[in-house]
Design a protein around this motif. Structure first.
Motif, PDB file in Angstrom:
ATOM      1  N   TYR A 263       0.803  -1.215   0.000  1.00 49.67           N
ATOM      2  CA  TYR A 263       0.000   0.000   0.000  1.00 49.67           C
ATOM      3  C   TYR A 263       0.843   1.275   0.000  1.00 49.67           C
ATOM      4  N   ILE A 264       2.105   1.180   0.356  1.00 49.36           N
ATOM      5  CA  ILE A 264       2.894   2.392   0.604  1.00 49.36           C
ATOM      6  C   ILE A 264       4.115   2.482  -0.301  1.00 49.36           C
ATOM      7  N   GLU A 265       4.023   1.937  -1.504  1.00 50.71           N
ATOM      8  CA  GLU A 265       5.150   1.993  -2.438  1.00 50.71           C
ATOM      9  C   GLU A 265       5.573   3.440  -2.700  1.00 50.71           C
ATOM     10  N   ALA A 266       4.615   4.312  -2.923  1.00 46.53           N
ATOM     11  CA  ALA A 266       4.940   5.713  -3.232  1.00 46.53           C
ATOM     12  C   ALA A 266       5.571   6.410  -2.039  1.00 46.53           C
ATOM     13  N   GLU A 267       5.023   6.194  -0.841  1.00 50.88           N
ATOM     14  CA  GLU A 267       5.564   6.845   0.357  1.00 50.88           C
ATOM     15  C   GLU A 267       6.982   6.377   0.661  1.00 50.88           C
ATOM     16  N   LEU A 268       7.248   5.097   0.461  1.00 52.57           N
ATOM     17  CA  LEU A 268       8.602   4.583   0.681  1.00 52.57           C
ATOM     18  C   LEU A 268       9.570   5.157  -0.349  1.00 52.57           C
ATOM     19  N   ALA A 269       9.131   5.248  -1.602  1.00 52.66           N
ATOM     20  CA  ALA A 269       9.999   5.778  -2.657  1.00 52.66           C
ATOM     21  C   ALA A 269      10.332   7.246  -2.416  1.00 52.66           C
ATOM     22  N   ARG A 270       9.387   7.998  -1.859  1.00 57.62           N
ATOM     23  CA  ARG A 270       9.607   9.425  -1.600  1.00 57.62           C
ATOM     24  C   ARG A 270      10.208   9.686  -0.217  1.00 57.62           C
ATOM     25  N   ASN A 271      10.515   8.624   0.526  1.00 57.79           N
ATOM     26  CA  ASN A 271      11.049   8.731   1.886  1.00 57.79           C
ATOM     27  C   ASN A 271      10.100   9.470   2.835  1.00 57.79           C
ATOM     28  N   GLU A 272       8.804   9.411   2.528  1.00 61.25           N
ATOM     29  CA  GLU A 272       7.819   9.949   3.461  1.00 61.25           C
ATOM     30  C   GLU A 272       7.567   8.970   4.606  1.00 61.25           C
ATOM     31  N   LEU A 273       7.843   7.705   4.346  1.00 58.13           N
ATOM     32  CA  LEU A 273       7.831   6.652   5.363  1.00 58.13           C
ATOM     33  C   LEU A 273       9.068   5.798   5.176  1.00 58.13           C
ATOM     34  N   HIS A 274       9.542   5.216   6.268  1.00 59.90           N
ATOM     35  CA  HIS A 274      10.649   4.252   6.178  1.00 59.90           C
ATOM     36  C   HIS A 274      10.430   3.175   7.233  1.00 59.90           C
ATOM     37  N   MET A 275      11.298   2.171   7.229  1.00 56.18           N
ATOM     38  CA  MET A 275      11.114   0.994   8.093  1.00 56.18           C
ATOM     39  C   MET A 275      12.286   0.873   9.080  1.00 56.18           C
ATOM     40  N   PRO A 276      12.269   1.669  10.149  1.00 55.43           N
ATOM     41  CA  PRO A 276      13.390   1.652  11.098  1.00 55.43           C
ATOM     42  C   PRO A 276      13.504   0.365  11.907  1.00 55.43           C
ATOM     43  N   PHE A 277      12.432  -0.459  11.910  1.00 59.12           N
ATOM     44  CA  PHE A 277      12.460  -1.704  12.692  1.00 59.12           C
ATOM     45  C   PHE A 277      12.795  -2.918  11.825  1.00 59.12           C
ATOM     46  N   GLY A 278      13.329  -2.675  10.651  1.00 59.26           N
ATOM     47  CA  GLY A 278      13.751  -3.788   9.818  1.00 59.26           C
ATOM     48  C   GLY A 278      12.804  -4.056   8.663  1.00 59.26           C
ATOM     49  N   PRO A 279      13.173  -5.015   7.823  1.00 55.88           N
ATOM     50  CA  PRO A 279      12.415  -5.295   6.602  1.00 55.88           C
ATOM     51  C   PRO A 279      11.049  -5.906   6.897  1.00 55.88           C
ATOM     52  N   PRO A 280      10.189  -5.953   5.893  1.00 53.56           N
ATOM     53  CA  PRO A 280       8.850  -6.516   6.072  1.00 53.56           C
ATOM     54  C   PRO A 280       8.901  -8.001   6.418  1.00 53.56           C
ATOM     55  N   ILE A 281       7.825  -8.469   7.022  1.00 62.82           N
ATOM     56  CA  ILE A 281       7.667  -9.898   7.308  1.00 62.82           C
ATOM     57  C   ILE A 281       6.346 -10.366   6.714  1.00 62.82           C
ATOM     58  N   LEU A 282       6.261 -11.654   6.426  1.00 66.01           N
ATOM     59  CA  LEU A 282       5.028 -12.215   5.870  1.00 66.01           C
ATOM     60  C   LEU A 282       3.943 -12.244   6.936  1.00 66.01           C
ATOM     61  N   SER A 283       2.747 -11.809   6.566  1.00 68.00           N
ATOM     62  CA  SER A 283       1.645 -11.779   7.532  1.00 68.00           C
ATOM     63  C   SER A 283       0.941 -13.118   7.654  1.00 68.00           C
ATOM     64  N   GLY A 284       1.115 -13.984   6.646  1.00 68.13           N
ATOM     65  CA  GLY A 284       0.385 -15.255   6.618  1.00 68.13           C
ATOM     66  C   GLY A 284      -0.797 -15.232   5.669  1.00 68.13           C
ATOM     67  N   ASP A 285      -1.214 -14.023   5.257  1.00 67.61           N
ATOM     68  CA  ASP A 285      -2.278 -13.871   4.262  1.00 67.61           C
ATOM     69  C   ASP A 285      -1.669 -13.626   2.893  1.00 67.61           C
ATOM     70  N   SER A 286      -2.474 -13.782   1.870  1.00 63.77           N
ATOM     71  CA  SER A 286      -2.089 -13.430   0.510  1.00 63.77           C
ATOM     72  C   SER A 286      -3.245 -12.694  -0.139  1.00 63.77           C
ATOM     73  N   TYR A 287      -2.968 -12.070  -1.275  1.00 61.30           N
ATOM     74  CA  TYR A 287      -4.007 -11.444  -2.080  1.00 61.30           C
ATOM     75  C   TYR A 287      -4.337 -12.382  -3.234  1.00 61.30           C
ATOM     76  N   TYR A 288      -5.631 -12.506  -3.505  1.00 67.26           N
ATOM     77  CA  TYR A 288      -6.124 -13.466  -4.501  1.00 67.26           C
ATOM     78  C   TYR A 288      -7.070 -12.773  -5.475  1.00 67.26           C
ATOM     79  N   ALA A 289      -7.073 -13.267  -6.702  1.00 68.04           N
ATOM     80  CA  ALA A 289      -8.158 -12.961  -7.631  1.00 68.04           C
ATOM     81  C   ALA A 289      -9.235 -14.013  -7.395  1.00 68.04           C
ATOM     82  N   VAL A 290     -10.425 -13.571  -7.021  1.00 69.72           N
ATOM     83  CA  VAL A 290     -11.506 -14.484  -6.637  1.00 69.72           C
ATOM     84  C   VAL A 290     -12.720 -14.178  -7.513  1.00 69.72           C
ATOM     85  N   TYR A 291     -13.338 -15.228  -8.050  1.00 67.50           N
ATOM     86  CA  TYR A 291     -14.464 -15.004  -8.952  1.00 67.50           C
ATOM     87  C   TYR A 291     -15.480 -16.125  -8.778  1.00 67.50           C
ATOM     88  N   PRO A 292     -16.769 -15.807  -8.978  1.00 69.49           N
ATOM     89  CA  PRO A 292     -17.806 -16.828  -8.791  1.00 69.49           C
ATOM     90  C   PRO A 292     -17.630 -17.994  -9.755  1.00 69.49           C
TER      91      PRO A 292
END
Length: 302
Positions: A244-273
């Motif tokens: 969600y924050i690709e733009a903010e990270l690229a512009r240094n409006e946000l950064h990750m002082p506590f280290g790199p991202p970790i996997l949440s256990g969820d994924s994003y899916y394309a879901v259809y009936p």
């Protein structure tokens, strides 16, 4: 043969009065006077030959006939509005590819990418809308949705797009760029809360292996978009999906002082009936979003 129909003005007046259960509010909603509303409803009751309202002390109450009439009329007016809008734009909602998604994904991740699909499939009208929390794939009008989860939805097929990664982020206004902190230091800062995902901090603690016994408290925001904006302003630190924050990270409006991202256990899916699996527009979008996220995953690993 002339149709047996009351005036549209009378129907509008009745629908508004029944919706608000108040003639004054109905008049304000329609830009009329209270006496104008009262007159229109009197004319409608005279046309139908039955009362639609009665008063119980100071309260306005629908009769049984009025309640049934309001329910059916509201649906009819909604349909009339829909076909009127369809006439103006020259096509039906039913002819569009209806894409549902989460609010922040639809506001941030999808718009940065969907232009390539629009250019490649100019013949497919697209409607992007919010996927309701109680989405039922057996009855939904959605053709396809991009959802977060573990991959199982009733009456639907799904294709995994990418795994969700989360991180604690901070604004340089709060934590200087380049600062590296230990995970245990998070409690020294205001911890912004996400009402739409209230267990995020506890989830991060568990994934990080921290045995934290203190209170987790901070300003609470209704959804992730508001949370991100608050973090950018330096109000506190926040846990957010990094997609969600690709733009903010690229512009240094946000950064990750506590280290790199970790996997949440969820994924994003394309879901259809199941019933829409072979629709050409669904097949086209599914293929596009699968290729697009394959590229997205490659870029993240470089």
């Amino acid at each position: 043969m002339r149709r047996y129909l009351p005036s549209l003005s009378a129907l509008h007046a009745f629908e508004a009065a029944a919706r608000f259960m108040n003639f004054t509010k109905a008049a304000e909603d329609l830009g009329l006077t209270q006496s104008g509303i009262s007159r229109q409803i009197h004319n409608l009751e005279k046309f139908l030959g039955v009362p639609l309202f009665h008063r119980s002390g100071p309260r306005l109450v629908l009769t049984e006939v009025g309640a049934n009439y309001y329910r059916d009329l509201a649906l009819t007016l909604d349909k009339l509005q829909e076909i009127t809008i369809d006439a103006v734009r020259g096509r039906s909602v039913d002819s569009s590819l209806m894409i549902g998604t989460h609010p922040t994904l639809g506001a941030r991740w999808l718009p940065r990418r969907i232009e390539t699909f629009i250019r490649a499939h100019a013949e497919i009208p697209i409607e992007v809308t919010l996927a309701p929390a109680d989405l039922d794939f057996e009855t939904t009008r959605l053709d396809i949705a991009i959802l977060r989860g573990v991959g199982t939805w009733l009456n639907a097929r799904s294709v995994e797009l990418f795994a969700e990664e989360i991180a604690i982020v901070a604004s340089p206004k709060l934590v200087e760029l380049g600062t590296k902190l230990e995970n245990e230091d998070f409690a020294k800062f205001p911890m912004l809360q996400n009402a739409s995902r209230p267990s995020m901090w506890l989830h991060w603690l568990r994934l990080s292996g921290l045995n934290y016994q203190g209170r987790i408290q901070g300003t609470r925001f209704a959804h992730t978009e508001m949370l991100i904006n608050a973090a950018v302003q330096g109000i506190g630190i926040a846990i957010v999906p990094v997609c969600y924050i690709e733009a903010e990270l690229a512009r240094n409006e946000l950064h990750m002082p506590f280290g790199p991202p970790i996997l949440s256990g969820d994924s994003y899916y394309a879901v259809y009936p199941e019933r829409k699996a072979q629709l050409p527009s669904v097949v086209a979008f599914r293929g596009w979003v699968t290729r697009e996220t394959r590229t997205y995953r490659k870029l993240k690993t470089q």
